[in-house]
Design a protein around this motif. Structure first.
Motif, PDB file in Angstrom:
ATOM      1  N   LYS A 133       3.838  -8.035   3.131  1.00 40.64           N
ATOM      2  CA  LYS A 133       3.808  -6.503   3.570  1.00 40.64           C
ATOM      3  C   LYS A 133       2.326  -5.961   2.500  1.00 40.64           C
ATOM      4  N   SER A 134       2.470  -6.747   1.480  1.00 42.81           N
ATOM      5  CA  SER A 134       1.409  -5.884   0.325  1.00 42.81           C
ATOM      6  C   SER A 134      -0.034  -5.918   1.034  1.00 42.81           C
ATOM      7  N   LYS A 135      -0.386  -7.244   1.559  1.00 49.40           N
ATOM      8  CA  LYS A 135      -1.748  -7.494   1.917  1.00 49.40           C
ATOM      9  C   LYS A 135      -1.536  -6.280   3.268  1.00 49.40           C
ATOM     10  N   GLU A 136      -0.789  -6.585   4.106  1.00 51.13           N
ATOM     11  CA  GLU A 136      -0.797  -5.582   5.360  1.00 51.13           C
ATOM     12  C   GLU A 136      -0.995  -4.234   4.784  1.00 51.13           C
ATOM     13  N   TYR A 137      -0.606  -3.571   3.851  1.00 51.14           N
ATOM     14  CA  TYR A 137      -0.608  -2.278   3.461  1.00 51.14           C
ATOM     15  C   TYR A 137      -2.127  -1.849   2.939  1.00 51.14           C
ATOM     16  N   ILE A 138      -2.411  -2.968   2.300  1.00 48.60           N
ATOM     17  CA  ILE A 138      -3.886  -2.789   1.525  1.00 48.60           C
ATOM     18  C   ILE A 138      -4.746  -2.757   2.836  1.00 48.60           C
ATOM     19  N   GLN A 139      -4.756  -3.784   3.772  1.00 50.72           N
ATOM     20  CA  GLN A 139      -5.512  -3.334   5.013  1.00 50.72           C
ATOM     21  C   GLN A 139      -5.372  -2.219   5.405  1.00 50.72           C
ATOM     22  N   GLY A 140      -4.157  -1.569   5.508  1.00 50.00           N
ATOM     23  CA  GLY A 140      -4.141  -0.241   6.096  1.00 50.00           C
ATOM     24  C   GLY A 140      -4.854   0.895   5.343  1.00 50.00           C
ATOM     25  N   MET A 141      -4.780   0.551   3.841  1.00 47.40           N
ATOM     26  CA  MET A 141      -5.432   1.590   2.949  1.00 47.40           C
ATOM     27  C   MET A 141      -6.891   1.483   2.991  1.00 47.40           C
ATOM     28  N   LEU A 142      -7.406   0.231   3.187  1.00 47.99           N
ATOM     29  CA  LEU A 142      -8.613   0.156   3.307  1.00 47.99           C
ATOM     30  C   LEU A 142      -9.187   0.859   4.856  1.00 47.99           C
ATOM     31  N   THR A 143      -8.350   0.650   5.819  1.00 47.83           N
ATOM     32  CA  THR A 143      -8.818   1.232   6.952  1.00 47.83           C
ATOM     33  C   THR A 143      -8.860   2.872   6.943  1.00 47.83           C
ATOM     34  N   GLU A 144      -7.765   3.391   6.118  1.00 47.80           N
ATOM     35  CA  GLU A 144      -7.564   4.989   6.186  1.00 47.80           C
ATOM     36  C   GLU A 144      -8.840   5.347   5.240  1.00 47.80           C
ATOM     37  N   SER A 145      -9.367   4.597   4.349  1.00 45.91           N
ATOM     38  CA  SER A 145     -10.392   4.729   3.451  1.00 45.91           C
ATOM     39  C   SER A 145     -11.853   4.949   4.144  1.00 45.91           C
ATOM     40  N   GLY A 146     -11.932   4.277   5.177  1.00 47.42           N
ATOM     41  CA  GLY A 146     -13.056   4.184   5.970  1.00 47.42           C
ATOM     42  C   GLY A 146     -13.725   2.916   5.777  1.00 47.42           C
ATOM     43  N   TYR A 204      -7.862   9.894  -4.824  1.00 52.58           N
ATOM     44  CA  TYR A 204      -7.341  10.249  -3.489  1.00 52.58           C
ATOM     45  C   TYR A 204      -6.036  10.570  -3.285  1.00 52.58           C
ATOM     46  N   SER A 205      -5.607  11.810  -2.688  1.00 51.54           N
ATOM     47  CA  SER A 205      -4.255  12.023  -2.362  1.00 51.54           C
ATOM     48  C   SER A 205      -3.625  10.646  -1.820  1.00 51.54           C
ATOM     49  N   PRO A 206      -2.178  10.721  -1.841  1.00 54.38           N
ATOM     50  CA  PRO A 206      -1.265   9.603  -1.409  1.00 54.38           C
ATOM     51  C   PRO A 206      -1.618   9.571   0.182  1.00 54.38           C
ATOM     52  N   SER A 207      -2.161   8.205   0.640  1.00 57.85           N
ATOM     53  CA  SER A 207      -2.232   8.115   2.047  1.00 57.85           C
ATOM     54  C   SER A 207      -0.739   7.344   2.691  1.00 57.85           C
ATOM     55  N   PRO A 208      -0.957   7.457   3.831  1.00 58.97           N
ATOM     56  CA  PRO A 208       0.353   6.886   4.368  1.00 58.97           C
ATOM     57  C   PRO A 208       0.760   5.232   4.105  1.00 58.97           C
ATOM     58  N   TYR A 209      -0.652   4.584   4.054  1.00 60.33           N
ATOM     59  CA  TYR A 209      -0.107   3.089   3.798  1.00 60.33           C
ATOM     60  C   TYR A 209      -0.226   3.072   2.023  1.00 60.33           C
ATOM     61  N   ALA A 210      -0.748   3.899   1.403  1.00 62.10           N
ATOM     62  CA  ALA A 210      -0.684   3.726  -0.101  1.00 62.10           C
ATOM     63  C   ALA A 210       0.805   4.060  -0.184  1.00 62.10           C
ATOM     64  N   LEU A 211       1.533   5.142   0.370  1.00 60.89           N
ATOM     65  CA  LEU A 211       3.017   5.414   0.155  1.00 60.89           C
ATOM     66  C   LEU A 211       3.676   4.229   0.653  1.00 60.89           C
ATOM     67  N   LYS A 212       3.509   3.389   1.832  1.00 62.35           N
ATOM     68  CA  LYS A 212       4.318   2.237   2.173  1.00 62.35           C
ATOM     69  C   LYS A 212       4.166   1.411   1.158  1.00 62.35           C
ATOM     70  N   LEU A 213       3.134   1.072   0.475  1.00 66.83           N
ATOM     71  CA  LEU A 213       3.019   0.007  -0.615  1.00 66.83           C
ATOM     72  C   LEU A 213       3.824   0.563  -1.849  1.00 66.83           C
ATOM     73  N   CYS A 214       3.774   1.802  -2.257  1.00 67.38           N
ATOM     74  CA  CYS A 214       4.504   2.194  -3.418  1.00 67.38           C
ATOM     75  C   CYS A 214       5.918   2.005  -3.078  1.00 67.38           C
ATOM     76  N   LEU A 215       6.471   2.433  -1.904  1.00 66.76           N
ATOM     77  CA  LEU A 215       7.796   2.412  -1.497  1.00 66.76           C
ATOM     78  C   LEU A 215       8.438   1.200  -1.634  1.00 66.76           C
ATOM     79  N   LEU A 216       7.602   0.097  -0.949  1.00 65.43           N
ATOM     80  CA  LEU A 216       8.019  -1.383  -1.217  1.00 65.43           C
ATOM     81  C   LEU A 216       8.212  -1.763  -2.507  1.00 65.43           C
ATOM     82  N   ALA A 217       7.193  -1.230  -3.401  1.00 64.76           N
ATOM     83  CA  ALA A 217       7.126  -1.793  -5.002  1.00 64.76           C
ATOM     84  C   ALA A 217       8.593  -1.091  -5.340  1.00 64.76           C
ATOM     85  N   GLN A 218       8.927   0.106  -5.076  1.00 66.03           N
ATOM     86  CA  GLN A 218       9.966   0.837  -5.478  1.00 66.03           C
ATOM     87  C   GLN A 218      11.405  -0.070  -5.060  1.00 66.03           C
ATOM     88  N   GLU A 219      11.198  -0.383  -3.806  1.00 62.79           N
ATOM     89  CA  GLU A 219      12.344  -1.126  -3.341  1.00 62.79           C
ATOM     90  C   GLU A 219      12.593  -2.543  -4.122  1.00 62.79           C
TER      91      GLU A 219
END
Ligand code: FE2
Length: 301
Positions: free
Chosen positions: A80-93, A26-41
């Protein structure tokens, strides 16, 4: 095997394909990007003033293992890690009432022999189902920084559905948690923990390495053979992975076909319901506890 890119299909169809050995990218989704940015920080904060991709050129492996020993659990348990995964799962349907996930792990693969054990364990070829994961587990994987073909993870799909002689009968997840897991940060030069390995020569080729963009995610069955490819690049690879299960297959003990996993214990107690972070019912976990894989779902190798 089938590789689906940004597939639009129902969640039920997608899981069926995964259990048959397909891979979904899957291409980067908004919540996947949030999770990766959190990790980067978090990575940048932990290693400041050094540049995250070149830590191995600046500090000792011992010091690095010490920092990772704090950073990795902090990321895993960050709310936030859990919250963003919940977001990714929502995005994935996904159906959040029936989908369960475990906390995301941060992984590192260092160039050369700098650090390959303990907290930065370079995984030998394995199936997660040798480690007490259920046959219905789906693995999600994504890079935190730009990835290249020399510091990826490798999949060995020609072993999907093909039995390999292995040591999984000696593995029990509950025992592993008690004995080994918490010492990972101390294992800098060698890894003495007993893990399930193939007990016959493995053909690592053909293999494939999916080079996705930052926060591009791919999914594969926990029954796929995969490994940490030796990092022959000059930069560190940081990645995130987490796993999901769906209640329908959890209850039916379904999923991919078990050709060679003989471990005991179960990881079922780790999953959280995507809607409200509730665990699976105790009786469901208990049904997997003695044997991660029902005998009816096993073929003797
Ligand atoms: Fe794995």
């Amino acid at each position: 095997m089938n590789i689906y890119v940004d597939a639009k299909m129902s969640d039920d169809q997608r899981r069926d394909e995964l259990y048959s050995g397909a891979v979904f990218v899957y291409s980067p989704s908004p919540y996947a990007l949030k999770l990766c940015l959190l990790a980067q920080e978090m990575i940048a904060d932990a290693f400041r003033p050094f540049e995250p991709l070149h830590i191995h050129e600046n500090i000792s492996a011992e010091k690095c293992a010490e920092i990772l020993g704090v950073l990795k659990p902090k990321f895993i348990h960050h709310p936030k890690s859990k919250e963003y995964i919940q977001g990714m799962l929502t995005e994935s349907g996904a159906d959040l009432e029936k989908t369960y996930f475990d906390v995301p792990r941060m992984r590192t693969a260092f160039p050369g022999d700098y650090l390959k054990s303990g907290i930065a364990y370079a995984f030998h070829p394995h199936r997660d189902t040798w480690y007490s994961a259920p046959m219905c587990q789906i693995n999600w994987w994504m890079p935190i920084y730009e990835l290249n073909s020399e510091n990826c993870m490798a999949l060995h799909p020609h072993y999907f559905g093909k039995a390999i002689k292995n040591g999984s009968s000696q593995y029990n997840y509950q025992r592993w948690n008690q004995e080994s897991r918490f010492n990972a940060a101390k294992l800098v030069k060698a890894d003495t923990r007993v893990q399930p390995h193939a007990e016959e020569p493995i053909e690592l080729e053909p293999q494939f390495r999916l080079v996705c963009p930052i926060a591009g995610a791919y999914q594969f069955s926990a029954a796929q053979l995969h490994s940490t490819a030796p990092n022959t690049s000059s930069v560190i690879r940081y990645s995130i992975d987490f796993r999901t299960v769906h209640l329908d297959e959890v209850l039916s003990h379904g999923g991919a076909f078990n050709v060679d996993s003989a471990c005991t214990g179960t990881t079922m107690g780790d999953y959280l319901r995507a809607s409200d972070l509730a665990p699976l019912p105790a009786e469901v976990i208990a049904s997997y506890l003695e044997d991660a894989h029902l005998p009816s779902n096993r073929v003797s190798a």
